[in-house]
Design a protein around this motif. Sequence first.
Motif, PDB file in Angstrom:
ATOM      1  N   TYR A  56      -5.053  20.376  16.785  1.00  0.00           N
ATOM      2  CA  TYR A  56      -6.218  20.085  17.620  1.00  0.00           C
ATOM      3  C   TYR A  56      -6.017  18.738  18.305  1.00  0.00           C
ATOM      4  N   LEU A  57      -6.335  18.716  19.605  1.00  0.00           N
ATOM      5  CA  LEU A  57      -6.277  17.475  20.364  1.00  0.00           C
ATOM      6  C   LEU A  57      -7.667  16.844  20.342  1.00  0.00           C
ATOM      7  N   LEU A  58      -7.789  15.717  19.646  1.00  0.00           N
ATOM      8  CA  LEU A  58      -9.050  14.978  19.619  1.00  0.00           C
ATOM      9  C   LEU A  58      -9.070  14.021  20.807  1.00  0.00           C
ATOM     10  N   ARG A  59     -10.047  14.210  21.665  1.00  0.00           N
ATOM     11  CA  ARG A  59     -10.213  13.342  22.841  1.00  0.00           C
ATOM     12  C   ARG A  59     -11.288  12.312  22.482  1.00  0.00           C
ATOM     13  N   MET A  60     -10.847  11.124  22.092  1.00  0.00           N
ATOM     14  CA  MET A  60     -11.718  10.138  21.485  1.00  0.00           C
ATOM     15  C   MET A  60     -12.182   9.090  22.490  1.00  0.00           C
ATOM     16  N   VAL A  61     -13.464   8.749  22.408  1.00  0.00           N
ATOM     17  CA  VAL A  61     -14.079   7.740  23.268  1.00  0.00           C
ATOM     18  C   VAL A  61     -14.901   6.802  22.378  1.00  0.00           C
ATOM     19  N   ASN A  62     -14.729   5.499  22.556  1.00  0.00           N
ATOM     20  CA  ASN A  62     -15.664   4.568  21.924  1.00  0.00           C
ATOM     21  C   ASN A  62     -16.700   4.151  22.955  1.00  0.00           C
ATOM     22  N   GLY A  86     -15.171   1.008  25.179  1.00  0.00           N
ATOM     23  CA  GLY A  86     -14.531   1.291  26.459  1.00  0.00           C
ATOM     24  C   GLY A  86     -13.199   1.995  26.343  1.00  0.00           C
ATOM     25  N   GLN A  87     -12.553   1.922  25.178  1.00  0.00           N
ATOM     26  CA  GLN A  87     -11.228   2.525  25.047  1.00  0.00           C
ATOM     27  C   GLN A  87     -11.310   4.004  24.687  1.00  0.00           C
ATOM     28  N   THR A  88     -10.254   4.730  25.036  1.00  0.00           N
ATOM     29  CA  THR A  88     -10.115   6.146  24.677  1.00  0.00           C
ATOM     30  C   THR A  88      -8.748   6.360  24.040  1.00  0.00           C
ATOM     31  N   LEU A  89      -8.655   7.392  23.211  1.00  0.00           N
ATOM     32  CA  LEU A  89      -7.400   7.800  22.599  1.00  0.00           C
ATOM     33  C   LEU A  89      -7.282   9.314  22.654  1.00  0.00           C
ATOM     34  N   LEU A 108     -10.676   9.929  29.644  1.00  0.00           N
ATOM     35  CA  LEU A 108     -11.425   8.740  30.060  1.00  0.00           C
ATOM     36  C   LEU A 108     -12.907   9.022  29.796  1.00  0.00           C
ATOM     37  N   TRP A 109     -13.768   8.239  30.402  1.00  0.00           N
ATOM     38  CA  TRP A 109     -15.202   8.518  30.233  1.00  0.00           C
ATOM     39  C   TRP A 109     -15.989   7.910  31.381  1.00  0.00           C
ATOM     40  N   TRP A 110     -17.223   8.365  31.504  1.00  0.00           N
ATOM     41  CA  TRP A 110     -18.124   7.814  32.511  1.00  0.00           C
ATOM     42  C   TRP A 110     -19.345   7.246  31.783  1.00  0.00           C
ATOM     43  N   HIS A 111     -19.961   6.252  32.414  1.00  0.00           N
ATOM     44  CA  HIS A 111     -21.163   5.685  31.786  1.00  0.00           C
ATOM     45  C   HIS A 111     -21.984   4.920  32.811  1.00  0.00           C
ATOM     46  N   ALA A 112     -23.256   4.729  32.487  1.00  0.00           N
ATOM     47  CA  ALA A 112     -24.111   3.894  33.317  1.00  0.00           C
ATOM     48  C   ALA A 112     -23.571   2.470  33.324  1.00  0.00           C
ATOM     49  N   HIS A 113     -23.795   1.776  34.445  1.00  0.00           N
ATOM     50  CA  HIS A 113     -23.322   0.390  34.546  1.00  0.00           C
ATOM     51  C   HIS A 113     -24.434  -0.497  35.091  1.00  0.00           C
ATOM     52  N   SER A 114     -25.637  -0.315  34.525  1.00  0.00           N
ATOM     53  CA  SER A 114     -26.789  -1.112  34.911  1.00  0.00           C
ATOM     54  C   SER A 114     -27.620  -1.366  33.660  1.00  0.00           C
ATOM     55  N   ASP A 115     -28.019  -2.605  33.452  1.00  0.00           N
ATOM     56  CA  ASP A 115     -28.728  -2.998  32.235  1.00  0.00           C
ATOM     57  C   ASP A 115     -27.966  -2.464  31.013  1.00  0.00           C
ATOM     58  N   TRP A 116     -28.691  -1.898  30.032  1.00  0.00           N
ATOM     59  CA  TRP A 116     -28.035  -1.347  28.839  1.00  0.00           C
ATOM     60  C   TRP A 116     -28.156   0.171  28.803  1.00  0.00           C
ATOM     61  N   SER A 117     -28.296   0.786  29.971  1.00  0.00           N
ATOM     62  CA  SER A 117     -28.515   2.238  30.035  1.00  0.00           C
ATOM     63  C   SER A 117     -27.350   3.030  29.472  1.00  0.00           C
ATOM     64  N   ARG A 118     -26.155   2.447  29.436  1.00  0.00           N
ATOM     65  CA  ARG A 118     -24.996   3.222  28.996  1.00  0.00           C
ATOM     66  C   ARG A 118     -25.069   3.601  27.519  1.00  0.00           C
TER      67      ARG A 118
END
Length: 540
Positions: free
Chosen positions: A193-199, A238-241, A97-107
């Motif tokens: 190799y396990l690629l942990r992908m985040v968009n 927002g998606q991960t693979l 999964l992933w974490w990100h800012a959720h205010s304005d466009w800070s992410r």
Amino acid sequence: MGQNKVKEASYTRLCKTKKILTVNGKFPGPTLYAYKGDTIIVNVHNRANQNITIHWHGVKLPRYPWSDGPEYVTQCPIQPGQSFRQKVIFSQEEGTLWWHAHSDWSRATVHGAIVIYPKNGTGYPFPKPDAEVPIILGEWWKKDVDEVLHLMLATGGDPNISDAFTINGQPGDFYPCSNARTFKLNVDHGKTYLLRMVNADMNEIMFYKIAKHKLTVVGADASYTKPLKSKYVVLSPGQTLDCLLHANKRPHRYYMAARAYSSGIGVPFDNTTTTAILQYNLNYDQSSPPIRPSLPYYNDTSSAFRFLGQLKSLNSDDYPDSVPLNVTRMVTTVSVNTFPCVSATNASCEGPNVTRLAASMNNISFANPDFAILQAYYKHIKGVYGTNFLSYPPLVFNFTADYMPLELEVPRLGTEVKVLKYNTSMEVVIQGTNLVAAIDHPMHLHGHSFYVVGYGFGNFDEKKDPLAYNLEDPPLRNTAAVPRNGWIAIRFRANNPGVWFMHCHSERHLTWGMDTVFIVENGERPDERILPPPPDMPQC
């Protein structure tokens, strides 16, 4: 996760140095590691000069929406100089999964991966890889991202498109001043190799491919899938693979590349390509250039949805599905809209036909309140939000027609939520429209994962389309793309009491109002009720 300081740091990309918002000075930010079922405390200290919130994307936080993060939905922002100890409760999630800012466009720069390992004593439902590597796709502007946002809001038009995409923070060889720092993945021949992908892009769905190599998808949004071999993958913002890469090709150097999938007609987008290099650890001629992949074309809808439609949940004895069968159906449109120009000059109305761009769900353009909806709900404070989000579009028309009356483009501005009884089995049909600018919409639901039981192009047919649903092994996601001028049907159980945001993960559409909120009421038993708030909730 120790002390985590949100602060500015100087970064140079594309021949230009600027200050960006980071966590601990890192871009992308630090990876959060956990085991399935863990509870982790993350201390967030705001040492920047602007407000911030942090969201744990795809982490359900059972009964504990207080840590979820969306600004003015579950909390007021962490102000400069303030801190917030966020309790992150993992439950069924397993994978990336992933974490990100959720205010304005800070992410744009405040984000990082979350890795959730199987519980101790258990393993993966696939052969254990030899190593794992995060692959985080990002988007970069030469300008300050706040400036991009504020200019968009000031003009009422589209935002400036980004200047580059990135892989693990680096644009790659085909951008100026970039090839010295291109990300390189060194691999041993014969290893997996396990690629942990985040968009982590702000606005674009992405195609990703490694030259001459196939990937085997084994997980999506921290839920295991049936193994799917593919020459390319598609990730919405927002998606991960989780993808297995078998390093079994001729020892050489190979480009991995990513570029946008954008189906909108006349909708501006960044058409550049980011690259990194896969290189084998053996003796061979390193002077020859890496082999390039051929990516699907920018508007290749069939390739995008062929991949997304092939993803199936694992649905095994150890990882069984629980697709809701007897459901309450709700239908919502997702539209790009316009508001009439009320300015004395046309300078602030750069939308079509001298308007200001907006967006909506069921013709309501969501207006952020100035007080957190969760706190208002929990403390029974009136006047912060309404409960009139409809279960069906207020205006029924040919949603995907080529030509539409201009009056259909104007939404209603409001802060309306949908209240759900605890444990309601929901089906939500999300219908795209051709208003203003039809395009794909990556829709994200907080606090829940959902089964994508169907999708299609054109208008949803309530009698015919459900007959073709996949109720046996649909993919379990937290973010799913609604096709341009099409629809998706998702199902979930509203078994997580709290206040949960639902929105388009294209940042410009979120800003314009393509959002709503589900309030899931408490159940009858004590373990079906919202847990009390922490003592250090940021003040409104």
